[in-house]
Write a protein that holds these residues in place. Sequence first.
Motif, PDB file in Angstrom:
ATOM      1  N   HIS A  76       0.889  -1.123  -0.091  1.00  0.00           N
ATOM      2  CA  HIS A  76      -0.177   0.030  -0.089  1.00  0.00           C
ATOM      3  C   HIS A  76       0.889   1.195  -0.163  1.00  0.00           C
ATOM      4  CE1 HIS A  76      -3.700  -2.148   0.943  1.00  0.00           C
ATOM      5  NE2 HIS A  76      -2.966  -2.819   1.942  1.00  0.00           N
ATOM      6  N   ASP A 221      -3.352 -11.537  -2.596  1.00  0.00           N
ATOM      7  CA  ASP A 221      -3.413 -10.159  -1.581  1.00  0.00           C
ATOM      8  C   ASP A 221      -2.906 -10.783  -0.175  1.00  0.00           C
ATOM      9  OD1 ASP A 221      -3.948  -7.668  -0.617  1.00  0.00           O
ATOM     10  OD2 ASP A 221      -6.042  -7.709  -0.770  1.00  0.00           O
ATOM     11  N   HIS A 223      -1.249 -11.274   3.247  1.00  0.00           N
ATOM     12  CA  HIS A 223      -0.762 -10.360   4.403  1.00  0.00           C
ATOM     13  C   HIS A 223       0.272 -11.327   5.431  1.00  0.00           C
ATOM     14  CE1 HIS A 223      -3.524  -7.569   2.668  1.00  0.00           C
ATOM     15  NE2 HIS A 223      -3.032  -6.678   3.244  1.00  0.00           N
TER      16      HIS A 223
HETATM   17 ZN   LIG Z   1      -3.558  -5.504  -1.074  1.00  0.00          ZN
END
Ligand SMILES: [Zn+2]
Length: 380
Positions: A76, A221, A223
């Motif tokens: 991000h 995506d 994490h």
């Molecule tokens: Zn993301």
Amino acid sequence: MYRKSLLVSAAAVAALVTVASAHERAVEFPDAEDGRVILAADLHTHSVFSDGEVWPSIRVKEAQRDGLEMLAVTEHLEHQPHKADIPHPDRNRSYEVARQTLESSGEEGLSLINGAEITRGQPYGHINAVFLQDANALLTEDAEDALAAANAQGAFVFVNHPNWIPQMPDGIARLSDVHKRLIEDGLIQGIEVVNGTLDGHSEHALQLALEYGLTVLGTSDIHGLVDWTHEAGHGGHRPMTLILADGRTPEAMKAALFAGDTVAWAYDDLLGKPENVEAVVRTCLHLETEGYPDDTSVLPVDIVNACPLDFTLRNRSEETFQNASDTIHVERNDRFTAQVRMGGEKPVVALSFDVLNAEIGYREPLTLTLETGVPQGDGE
Ligand SMILES: [Zn+2]
Ligand SMILES: [Zn+2]
């Protein structure tokens, strides 16, 4: 007592190793019939350099274990919750750390690319840009300046998780009027139809991809850890994009992304444009038969699955099966033998199926016909 528990745990470890090797972790697809290669890419990942939980080196090591051919580092830009510990003034740093890990591994086969997640509220939402030269150029006040900077670097740009509940409370993917304008101007080229972190599976996003000519993407995506979230090594795999490329180079993969030659893969589901999904399924499935047994026209036909995902097929052929219902399951890298009632010793067997785990439009499965010649007996 201590010694005994050691022995037990050694046995337990041996058992785990056996289970793990039974489910090959690295994904691998055969080459497509038209000579293209089917390559695995994950173009959306995070590390501690944004809101992920691991150092970027882990992302590279996971990707190597998973057999990916392409990995994008996409922190991000605006959301930096670890800033107090990792100030991160240079937004290329995560990619550089990952690249050092890749280089020192000495392993070939994985292309690592720089990227970023432009993280805004509506009407932009979250947008990924990959194949960046310099992520810092995307640190702009105006989201559209960031998109322009990405495109000026030759980036491939796609809308992330368009059905994310905080931004779409009804879970239905939509494009804003701003998205539509940016697509028309050529500044956005793709859309996620599967996002592994938000458990996103969006047939609505697939419909949008078809309607607006966008490239279909599946991403993790990720994490945390792929092993924890997606059971990698235990029969699972992260959601990813299968790229139908003319070669194994990053340039060929990038060209295929811009051309829209992709299929999203999550669990056993394949989603994409009809011609791409069909190309992948035809690569995976074929028929084999050794001919008619004596005294019967019921033909044993193997439906062979050469890919690392299970297929669920519904028979649409005139012929029915002696040993199964019309719904059959062909496990990964395995085969299912159907006893086909041919109604006579015909020279060709052609079976039509709805491929229930392959979506080519809004709630629409792929239908295809597989056929093969039937070897003739010696006529005795
Ligand atoms: Zn993301
Ligand atoms: Zn996001």
